[in-house]
Write an enzyme that holds these catalytic residues in place. Structure first.
Site, PDB file in Angstrom:
ATOM      1  N   ASP A  52       0.811  -1.211   0.000  1.00 30.36           N
ATOM      2  CA  ASP A  52       0.000   0.000   0.000  1.00 30.36           C
ATOM      3  C   ASP A  52       0.846   1.264   0.000  1.00 30.36           C
ATOM      4  OD1 ASP A  52       0.951  -0.383   2.585  1.00 30.36           O
ATOM      5  OD2 ASP A  52      -1.007  -0.798   3.441  1.00 30.36           O
TER       6      ASP A  52
ATOM      7  N   ASP B 217      -7.788  -2.656  14.134  1.00 32.31           N
ATOM      8  CA  ASP B 217      -9.167  -2.895  13.682  1.00 32.31           C
ATOM      9  C   ASP B 217      -9.246  -4.117  12.758  1.00 32.31           C
ATOM     10  OD1 ASP B 217      -7.888  -1.936  11.443  1.00 32.31           O
ATOM     11  OD2 ASP B 217      -9.299  -0.312  11.041  1.00 32.31           O
TER      12      ASP B 217
ATOM     13  N   HIS C 254      -7.368  -4.601  10.059  1.00 30.32           N
ATOM     14  CA  HIS C 254      -7.018  -4.372   8.643  1.00 30.32           C
ATOM     15  C   HIS C 254      -5.726  -5.098   8.272  1.00 30.32           C
ATOM     16  CE1 HIS C 254      -4.735  -0.444   9.830  1.00 30.32           C
ATOM     17  NE2 HIS C 254      -3.840  -1.370   9.548  1.00 30.32           N
TER      18      HIS C 254
ATOM     19  N   GLU D 124      -9.719  -1.881   5.214  1.00 31.11           N
ATOM     20  CA  GLU D 124     -10.372  -1.540   6.477  1.00 31.11           C
ATOM     21  C   GLU D 124     -11.665  -2.346   6.641  1.00 31.11           C
ATOM     22  OE1 GLU D 124      -8.786   0.039   8.586  1.00 31.11           O
ATOM     23  OE2 GLU D 124      -8.007   1.980   7.954  1.00 31.11           O
TER      24      GLU D 124
END
Ligand code: PGA
Length: 237
Positions: free
Chosen positions: A67, A136, A138, A143
């Site tokens: 990313d 979270d 990810h 996400e």
């Protein structure tokens, strides 16, 4: 799934580096899927050490990163291209032309996503993909949401991710709000996956991901279906 629990970050890094080194020895022109964040830094340091000792050769290795932040170019010291150059690529004999990070400055993120997925396909796919995990759940910057998104795509970062990553920036306001990330398809199609996690704070989300329901609300839970997943974690107190 194979889970290796280590006592320390150093041990986690050493175990993870061994798998990557084994991949490079097995196939010198392998395609490494690489990750940024604080977790893999020790792994990259160990690879550099073996390179410096003459035991690892990156000259034919290719790489694709997961990313990149939108709006940052490789000169920006917060960009993931900069991170990779600084922590690994500038320190070993990899050919920079063979290293790939999504273009965070792309004017058309959708076209950039398609270009990136075609590039991965043209390399013959990823041999081993390194992943960290967010608080979270990810992986990359996929996400939590209502669906698993397959291709490389642009994402709005979750407020918890912005908060978690603010430590690398002057303030939370400076953290880009968007990123381009390899999708769940690109990640799951890697032939091997190496998930690394460090710190007691990651334990709950790691357990939920590995043993809880498979749901896009916990993106890492999809890894349960991967046929060759190794988890190396130092998450016990
Ligand atoms: P970290 O980030 O390695 O800095 O904890 C992991 C992630 O958000 O994927």
């Amino acid at each position: 799934m194979k889970v290796i629990r280590t006592k320390t970050y150093e041990e986690m890094s050493y175990e993870a580096a061994k798998l990557l080194a084994a991949q490079i020895v097995l196939r010198p022109d392998c395609v490494l899927g690489l990750a940024t964040g604080s977790t893999p830094i020790g792994t990259y340091d160990q690879l550099v050490k073996w390179y410096e000792e003459g035991n690892l050769d990156f000259s034919a290795v290719r790489s694709v990163n997961l990313d990149e932040y939108c709006g940052l170019d490789g000169e920006n010291d917060q960009s993931y291209r900069y991170f990779m150059d600084h922590h690994l690529f500038n320190r070993v004999n990899i050919d920079k032309a063979n290293t790939n990070v999504p273009n965070g400055k792309a004017v058309d993120p959708e076209a950039e996503g398609a270009r990136y997925d075609e590039l991965i396909a043209s390399l013959g796919g990823v041999d081993i993909q390194v992943l960290g995990i967010g608080y979270d759940g990810h992986i990359g910057f996929n996400e939590p949401g209502p669906a698993f998104i397959k291709p490389t795509h642009m994402v709005e970062l979750d407020p918890s991710t912005i908060e978690a990553n603010a430590r690398f920036f002057a303030s939370a306001d400076d953290v880009p709000r968007q990123a381009i990330t390899m999708g769940m398809g690109g990640i799951m199609q890697a032939r091997k996956i190496l998930l690394i996690a460090n710190g007691a704070g990651k334990k709950d989300i790691l357990m939920k991901s590995l043993y809880g329901p498979i749901t896009p609300e916990v993106p890492a839970s999809l890894l349960q279906l991967h046929p060759d997943l190794t988890v190396i974690c130092a998450v016990d107190e």
